[in-house]
Design a protein around this motif. Structure first.
Motif, PDB file in Angstrom:
ATOM      1  N   UNK A 153      87.359  13.106 -88.099  1.00  0.00           N
ATOM      2  CA  UNK A 153      86.394  13.920 -88.851  1.00  0.00           C
ATOM      3  C   UNK A 153      86.501  13.715 -90.353  1.00  0.00           C
ATOM      4  N   UNK A 154      87.609  13.101 -90.818  1.00  0.00           N
ATOM      5  CA  UNK A 154      87.763  12.907 -92.250  1.00  0.00           C
ATOM      6  C   UNK A 154      87.538  11.461 -92.682  1.00  0.00           C
ATOM      7  N   UNK A 155      86.942  10.645 -91.806  1.00  0.00           N
ATOM      8  CA  UNK A 155      86.574   9.292 -92.204  1.00  0.00           C
ATOM      9  C   UNK A 155      85.378   9.375 -93.150  1.00  0.00           C
ATOM     10  N   UNK A 156      85.179   8.384 -94.018  1.00  0.00           N
ATOM     11  CA  UNK A 156      84.047   8.445 -94.955  1.00  0.00           C
ATOM     12  C   UNK A 156      82.702   8.678 -94.280  1.00  0.00           C
ATOM     13  N   UNK A 157      82.483   8.013 -93.155  1.00  0.00           N
ATOM     14  CA  UNK A 157      81.210   8.176 -92.453  1.00  0.00           C
ATOM     15  C   UNK A 157      81.065   9.584 -91.883  1.00  0.00           C
ATOM     16  N   UNK A 158      82.158  10.096 -91.307  1.00  0.00           N
ATOM     17  CA  UNK A 158      82.112  11.437 -90.721  1.00  0.00           C
ATOM     18  C   UNK A 158      81.927  12.497 -91.794  1.00  0.00           C
ATOM     19  N   UNK A 159      82.566  12.312 -92.948  1.00  0.00           N
ATOM     20  CA  UNK A 159      82.407  13.266 -94.045  1.00  0.00           C
ATOM     21  C   UNK A 159      80.964  13.284 -94.520  1.00  0.00           C
ATOM     22  N   UNK A 160      80.369  12.098 -94.666  1.00  0.00           N
ATOM     23  CA  UNK A 160      78.971  12.012 -95.105  1.00  0.00           C
ATOM     24  C   UNK A 160      78.034  12.704 -94.130  1.00  0.00           C
ATOM     25  N   UNK A 161      78.387  12.679 -92.843  1.00  0.00           N
ATOM     26  CA  UNK A 161      77.550  13.307 -91.822  1.00  0.00           C
ATOM     27  C   UNK A 161      77.883  14.782 -91.599  1.00  0.00           C
ATOM     28  N   UNK A 162      78.830  15.299 -92.378  1.00  0.00           N
ATOM     29  CA  UNK A 162      79.128  16.722 -92.317  1.00  0.00           C
ATOM     30  C   UNK A 162      80.030  17.152 -91.189  1.00  0.00           C
ATOM     31  N   UNK A 163      80.795  16.206 -90.599  1.00  0.00           N
ATOM     32  CA  UNK A 163      81.605  16.534 -89.429  1.00  0.00           C
ATOM     33  C   UNK A 163      82.813  17.422 -89.734  1.00  0.00           C
ATOM     34  N   UNK A 164      83.151  17.576 -91.015  1.00  0.00           N
ATOM     35  CA  UNK A 164      84.307  18.408 -91.330  1.00  0.00           C
ATOM     36  C   UNK A 164      84.112  19.870 -90.940  1.00  0.00           C
ATOM     37  N   UNK A 165      82.864  20.273 -90.688  1.00  0.00           N
ATOM     38  CA  UNK A 165      82.646  21.648 -90.226  1.00  0.00           C
ATOM     39  C   UNK A 165      83.342  21.886 -88.887  1.00  0.00           C
ATOM     40  N   UNK A 166      83.605  20.781 -88.154  1.00  0.00           N
ATOM     41  CA  UNK A 166      84.279  20.911 -86.861  1.00  0.00           C
ATOM     42  C   UNK A 166      85.718  21.384 -86.992  1.00  0.00           C
ATOM     43  N   UNK A 167      86.312  21.199 -88.182  1.00  0.00           N
ATOM     44  CA  UNK A 167      87.685  21.663 -88.362  1.00  0.00           C
ATOM     45  C   UNK A 167      87.757  23.180 -88.224  1.00  0.00           C
ATOM     46  N   UNK A 168      86.717  23.873 -88.658  1.00  0.00           N
ATOM     47  CA  UNK A 168      86.689  25.330 -88.529  1.00  0.00           C
ATOM     48  C   UNK A 168      86.519  25.733 -87.068  1.00  0.00           C
ATOM     49  N   UNK A 169      85.735  24.953 -86.322  1.00  0.00           N
ATOM     50  CA  UNK A 169      85.569  25.249 -84.892  1.00  0.00           C
ATOM     51  C   UNK A 169      86.877  25.020 -84.147  1.00  0.00           C
ATOM     52  N   UNK A 170      87.616  23.963 -84.545  1.00  0.00           N
ATOM     53  CA  UNK A 170      88.923  23.709 -83.940  1.00  0.00           C
ATOM     54  C   UNK A 170      89.868  24.875 -84.219  1.00  0.00           C
ATOM     55  N   UNK A 171      89.865  25.352 -85.467  1.00  0.00           N
ATOM     56  CA  UNK A 171      90.706  26.494 -85.835  1.00  0.00           C
ATOM     57  C   UNK A 171      90.260  27.753 -85.100  1.00  0.00           C
ATOM     58  N   UNK A 172      88.952  27.896 -84.890  1.00  0.00           N
ATOM     59  CA  UNK A 172      88.426  29.069 -84.188  1.00  0.00           C
ATOM     60  C   UNK A 172      88.921  29.111 -82.747  1.00  0.00           C
ATOM     61  N   UNK A 173      88.904  27.954 -82.085  1.00  0.00           N
ATOM     62  CA  UNK A 173      89.379  27.887 -80.694  1.00  0.00           C
ATOM     63  C   UNK A 173      90.864  28.230 -80.627  1.00  0.00           C
ATOM     64  N   UNK A 174      91.654  27.638 -81.547  1.00  0.00           N
ATOM     65  CA  UNK A 174      93.091  27.922 -81.565  1.00  0.00           C
ATOM     66  C   UNK A 174      93.355  29.389 -81.884  1.00  0.00           C
ATOM     67  N   UNK A 175      92.559  29.962 -82.781  1.00  0.00           N
ATOM     68  CA  UNK A 175      92.711  31.372 -83.135  1.00  0.00           C
ATOM     69  C   UNK A 175      92.374  32.275 -81.948  1.00  0.00           C
ATOM     70  N   UNK A 176      91.364  31.889 -81.193  1.00  0.00           N
ATOM     71  CA  UNK A 176      90.997  32.649 -79.993  1.00  0.00           C
ATOM     72  C   UNK A 176      92.128  32.616 -78.972  1.00  0.00           C
ATOM     73  N   UNK A 177      92.712  31.432 -78.786  1.00  0.00           N
ATOM     74  CA  UNK A 177      93.827  31.289 -77.837  1.00  0.00           C
ATOM     75  C   UNK A 177      95.019  32.139 -78.277  1.00  0.00           C
TER      76      UNK A 177
END
Length: 411
Positions: A153-177
């Motif tokens: 998610x932190x590759x240049x292409x992924x950053x340009x496409x806005x994929x870093x928002x997925x880091x919050x979803x990953x944290x959300x799942x872990x927080x739920x668990x």
């Protein structure tokens, strides 16, 4: 490792996995996904400091008086999962900021809660706590490696496409668990009766202010606040810096810092015995200046090794000053002020010191931002390098070395 230790280790793993999953890449996310200014990025990072300042009130007024620690831990992480989801789906900083502020006000007290659950559950905390706490660092490392090498998610292409928002979803799942898992942890009832009066002075550890009458401790206290200013530059700028200059897998590479943190933690007793507390602390402060010089003059090409060394110095920077400082504080406090002294240092460093640091990092980054949005990273890194060196020199000439009995300290 018994069943209780395994459960506590899993709790620690998730606790710091959650933090590492979004906090490291926060600056890069805000700059690219929300087009936030450096000043706004500084405001977002400063929510950690506001959380640290407010945390003692939450622990003192609620967790220590009315609810079991494991229950309030579970409730906070369930709410945190919702806030993480909202942050992932926010496209404007003015909407994002209230969410991250609310989250950090809730999250920072959980750092004390997981420690409290661990200490009060273990038969021998002095022997067992470090074995459990290390899984927190492992959790942070795994989060960074997953973001870079599993999901990219932190590759240049992924950053340009806005994929870093997925880091919050990953944290959300872990927080739920963790929120659900927390209700299965050993029962940790309140330590203080509902009818017992607890003053603000007690909650903030202000009784420990009496320790400032000791000249050496006063010098250490002031240096602790000041050294947190360059520390804030690392948290706020390191990931955006690596991403902007074209370093591949910046989040994964930054986990080298956590690996070194574990390794150098083991060397603290040796350094305290061989060199004493003054030289150990000085080594930690000098490492901050050195790492920022390496960042200033390194690059993603043939001088990439300088950036790697700078990241690897995190273990010395953090352990040899902050962990050694906790040991020093504990040795100076005596039985009466041990808890309040640690609370006061935490409030001063992660609260006041880093609050100033995040503001300064935002202001300096803004000054050295070009019209195309890129940064003059050499100048940005030279500021904290110079500041850390000044603190080093002042400390060297004002702090008198003294022997401490670190063997008696609970780390």
């Amino acid at each position: 490792m018994n069943t209780i230790q395994i459960r506590l280790s899993f709790m620690m793993f998730l606790q710091f996995f959650i933090w590492g999953a979004w906090f490291v890449t926060l600056g890069t996310f805000l700059g690219n996904n929300l087009a936030a200014t450096d000043g706004q990025i500084g405001m977002a990072f400063a929510t950690q400091s506001w959380g640290a300042i407010i945390a003692p009130f939450i622990i003192g007024l609620i967790a220590d008086r009315y609810f079991n620690a494991e229950r309030i831990l579970g409730i906070i992480h369930l709410i945190g999962a919702g806030l993480m989801y909202l942050m992932a789906n926010t496209t404007d900083f003015t909407l994002f900021y209230p969410y991250v502020l609310g989250y950090m006000i809730l999250y920072m007290p959980t750092l004390a809660l997981v420690n409290s659950i661990s200490f009060r559950t273990m038969k021998d905390p002095k022997a067992d706590f470090s074995k459990v706490r290390v899984f927190g660092t492992v959790g942070w490392i795994v989060a960074g490696l997953a973001i870079s090498y599993v999901f990219s998610w932190d590759s240049p292409q992924a950053i340009d496409q806005g994929y870093l928002e997925n880091t919050f979803l990953l944290a959300a799942v872990a927080s739920l668990v963790l929120g659900i898992f927390s209700f299965t942890l050993p029962k940790t009832p309140p330590k203080i009766s509902k009818d017992e009066t607890v003053s603000i002075k007690d909650m903030l550890g202000l009784d420990a202010l009496k320790m400032l009458k000791d000249r050496n401790f006063l010098v250490f206290f002031i240096a602790s606040v000041l050294i947190c200013i360059p520390l804030a530059f690392y948290y706020q700028n390191a990931n955006p810096f690596l991403a902007e200059i074209g370093v591949n897998n910046p989040t994964g590479i930054m986990t080298i810092g956590q690996v070194s943190e574990v390794l150098f933690m083991l060397l603290i007793p040796f350094f305290l015995t061989r060199f004493g507390i003054k030289k150990t602390l000085l080594i930690g402060m000098l490492a901050w200046a050195l790492r920022y010089l390496l960042f200033a003059y390194g690059n993603s090409g043939e001088l990439m090794f300088m950036l790697i060394i700078g990241i690897a110095l995190h273990g010395i920077c953090y352990d040899f000053f902050f962990v050694a400082g906790q040991i020093y504080t504990d040795s100076k406090a005596g039985e009466k002020f041990k808890s309040s002294a640690q609370g006061l240092i935490t409030l001063a460093t992660y609260g006041v010191g880093m609050l100033i640091g995040f503001w300064a990092a935002g202001q300096i980054s803004t000054i050295y931002t070009f019209s195309d949005g890129l940064h003059d990273w050499e100048m940005i890194w030279l500021w904290p390098a110079g500041f850390a060196f000044v603190v080093f020199v002042i400390y060297m000439f004002t702090f008198k070395n003294e022997e401490i009995e670190y063997e008696k300290v609970d780390i």
